[in-house]
Design an enzyme around this catalytic site. Structure first.
Site, PDB file in Angstrom:
ATOM      1  N   PRO A   1     -12.127   6.170  -3.460  1.00  0.00           N
ATOM      2  CA  PRO A   1     -10.972   7.647  -3.071  1.00  0.00           C
ATOM      3  C   PRO A   1      -9.862   7.241  -2.191  1.00  0.00           C
ATOM      4  O   PRO A   1      -9.818   6.869  -1.591  1.00  0.00           O
ATOM      5  CB  PRO A   1     -11.844   8.297  -2.138  1.00  0.00           C
ATOM      6  CG  PRO A   1     -13.590   7.930  -2.401  1.00  0.00           C
ATOM      7  CD  PRO A   1     -13.097   7.071  -2.132  1.00  0.00           C
ATOM      8  N   THR A   2      -9.236   7.352  -2.534  1.00  0.00           N
ATOM      9  CA  THR A   2      -7.848   7.829  -2.515  1.00  0.00           C
ATOM     10  C   THR A   2      -7.726   8.278  -0.703  1.00  0.00           C
ATOM     11  O   THR A   2      -7.648   9.221  -0.859  1.00  0.00           O
ATOM     12  CB  THR A   2      -6.558   8.711  -3.050  1.00  0.00           C
ATOM     13  OG1 THR A   2      -6.204   8.125  -4.099  1.00  0.00           O
ATOM     14  CG2 THR A   2      -5.320   9.002  -2.052  1.00  0.00           C
ATOM     15  N   GLY A   3      -7.225   7.250   0.539  1.00  0.00           N
ATOM     16  CA  GLY A   3      -7.600   8.193   1.401  1.00  0.00           C
ATOM     17  C   GLY A   3      -8.599   7.977   2.296  1.00  0.00           C
ATOM     18  O   GLY A   3      -8.963   7.981   3.253  1.00  0.00           O
ATOM     19  N   CYS A   4      -9.088   6.596   1.619  1.00  0.00           N
ATOM     20  CA  CYS A   4     -10.323   6.606   2.187  1.00  0.00           C
ATOM     21  C   CYS A   4     -10.376   5.042   2.472  1.00  0.00           C
ATOM     22  O   CYS A   4      -9.933   4.269   2.368  1.00  0.00           O
ATOM     23  CB  CYS A   4     -11.393   6.711   1.464  1.00  0.00           C
ATOM     24  SG  CYS A   4     -13.524   6.126   1.845  1.00  0.00           S
ATOM     25  N   VAL A   5     -10.212   4.747   3.824  1.00  0.00           N
ATOM     26  CA  VAL A   5     -10.237   3.400   4.119  1.00  0.00           C
ATOM     27  C   VAL A   5     -11.223   2.794   4.881  1.00  0.00           C
ATOM     28  O   VAL A   5     -12.339   3.634   4.739  1.00  0.00           O
ATOM     29  CB  VAL A   5      -8.655   3.057   5.807  1.00  0.00           C
ATOM     30  CG1 VAL A   5      -8.234   3.620   5.144  1.00  0.00           C
ATOM     31  CG2 VAL A   5      -9.894   4.241   6.338  1.00  0.00           C
TER      32      VAL A   5
END
Lengths: 110, 100, 130
Positions: free
Chosen positions: A106-110
């Site tokens: 997911p975008t923004g998941c690090v």
């Protein structure tokens, strides 16, 4: 790394996410789950199938907060909460469920 | 608010679009290739003559000098500022929007 | 417990506007902007998106960037509502100059004129341009 499933080579990135989403199959998800000592139940598939539908519609993997809310809307509040999702996917809905579903991280998941 | 434009007005419509959103209180600072907007006698300086006449248009001096434009020859009303002046504009007229 | 935890992070809410002025597929700006917007949703700020100049092409219906073997991100604007990002402003003059109306866009938006757009921009705490 890569999985061999029904004669198809399914390549993954260094974090285990499938490179070519079109090569996903249920068998791939089951192999990934087995590696994590996780048996996929109907409850797991509800989430995995939701994630695939969400991706098909919006072309992104949802943020965990959004996933939780949408699952609540669709499957009810007893499933739309992080406790339920983390019990199903102890490594996290993003890191584990999205990976089994053949989605990118997911975008923004690090 | 403070608007900055960093492209030549002959290359993009950034300056024209910015001027369209300057309102009655906005400030414009031209930087980098945007400083070509301050060349006197051009279509661009005709467009910005209104706000320039009200003292709301600035140009960054070092970017003028680097491009061989004499600060004394910029269009009427356009004020030349240095880097400290740039900072002061942000302080006085924030928020800042960069038209990139 | 969890309420206390959240309270610790509930600082002042700021108004963030993401200004989009570029067509979607010729440069990376549009996609970068969208990704930053999606990430910003996690911070519970007052987020709005503005589309003007060629930026209105980002929302145009019927796009399929897959034919270019590029990410087709137009459908992703439809996900913004689920991220609680509901303020999408599109400039009327920019639409008209491109022969478009709100009916040509993939999401419901608020169409505003240039003067109103200028007011909205000036009203922000932070403006980020793409």
């Amino acid at each position: 790394m890569a999985y061999e499933v029904n004669g198809i080579t399914v390549e993954t990135d260094e974090e285990g996410y499938i490179e070519d989403l079109s090569k996903w199959s249920k068998e791939v998800a089951e192999i990934m789950a087995k590696e994590d000592d996780c048996e996929l139940t109907e409850e797991h598939w509800e989430i995995i199938n939701f994630l695939r539908e969400y991706y098909e519609e919006f072309q992104i993997a949802p943020a965990v907060r959004v996933l939780t809310k949408q699952i609540g809307k669709r499957l009810g509040p007893e499933k739309g909460n992080s406790k339920y999702l983390y019990e199903l996917f102890p490594y996290g809905p993003a890191k584990q469920a999205c990976r089994y579903a053949g989605l990118p991280k997911p975008t923004g998941c690090v | 608010m403070l608007h900055t434009v960093n492209k030549s007005p002959l290359q993009t419509n950034d300056l024209a679009s910015c001027l369209g959103h300057l309102g009655t209180d906005g400030r414009l600072l031209m930087i980098e290739d945007g400083v070509y907007g301050a060349l006197s006698g051009t279509e661009a300086t005709r467009q910005l003559a209104g706000p320039a006449g009200e003292g709301r248009v600035y140009v960054l001096g070092p970017d003028l000098e680097a491009r061989g434009v004499d600060a004394g020859t910029v269009a009427d009303g356009v004020q030349v500022v240095d880097y400290a002046g740039f900072v002061q504009l942000v302080v006085d007229h924030g928020p800042h929007q960069a038209w990139v | 417990m969890s309420d206390e935890f959240e309270d610790d992070f509930s600082g002042e809410i700021k108004r963030f506007m993401f200004v989009n002025r570029k067509a979607p597929h010729g440069t990376i700006y549009a996609l970068e902007s969208l990704e930053v917007v999606l990430i910003s949703a996690a911070f519970d700020q007052d987020v709005s998106l503005a589309f003007l100049d060629d930026g209105v092409f980002q929302l145009r219906k019927g796009q399929n960037a897959n034919v270019l073997e590029m990410k087709n991100f137009a459908p992703t604007y439809r996900a913004l509502e689920g991220y609680d990002i509901e303020k999408l402003y599109v400039e009327r003059e920019s639409l008209e100059a491109r022969g478009m109306t709100a009916d040509d866009l993939v999401v419901p938006v608020e169409v505003v004129d240039r003067a109103r757009m200028a007011e909205l921009m000036a009203d922000q705490d932070v403006v980020m341009s793409f």
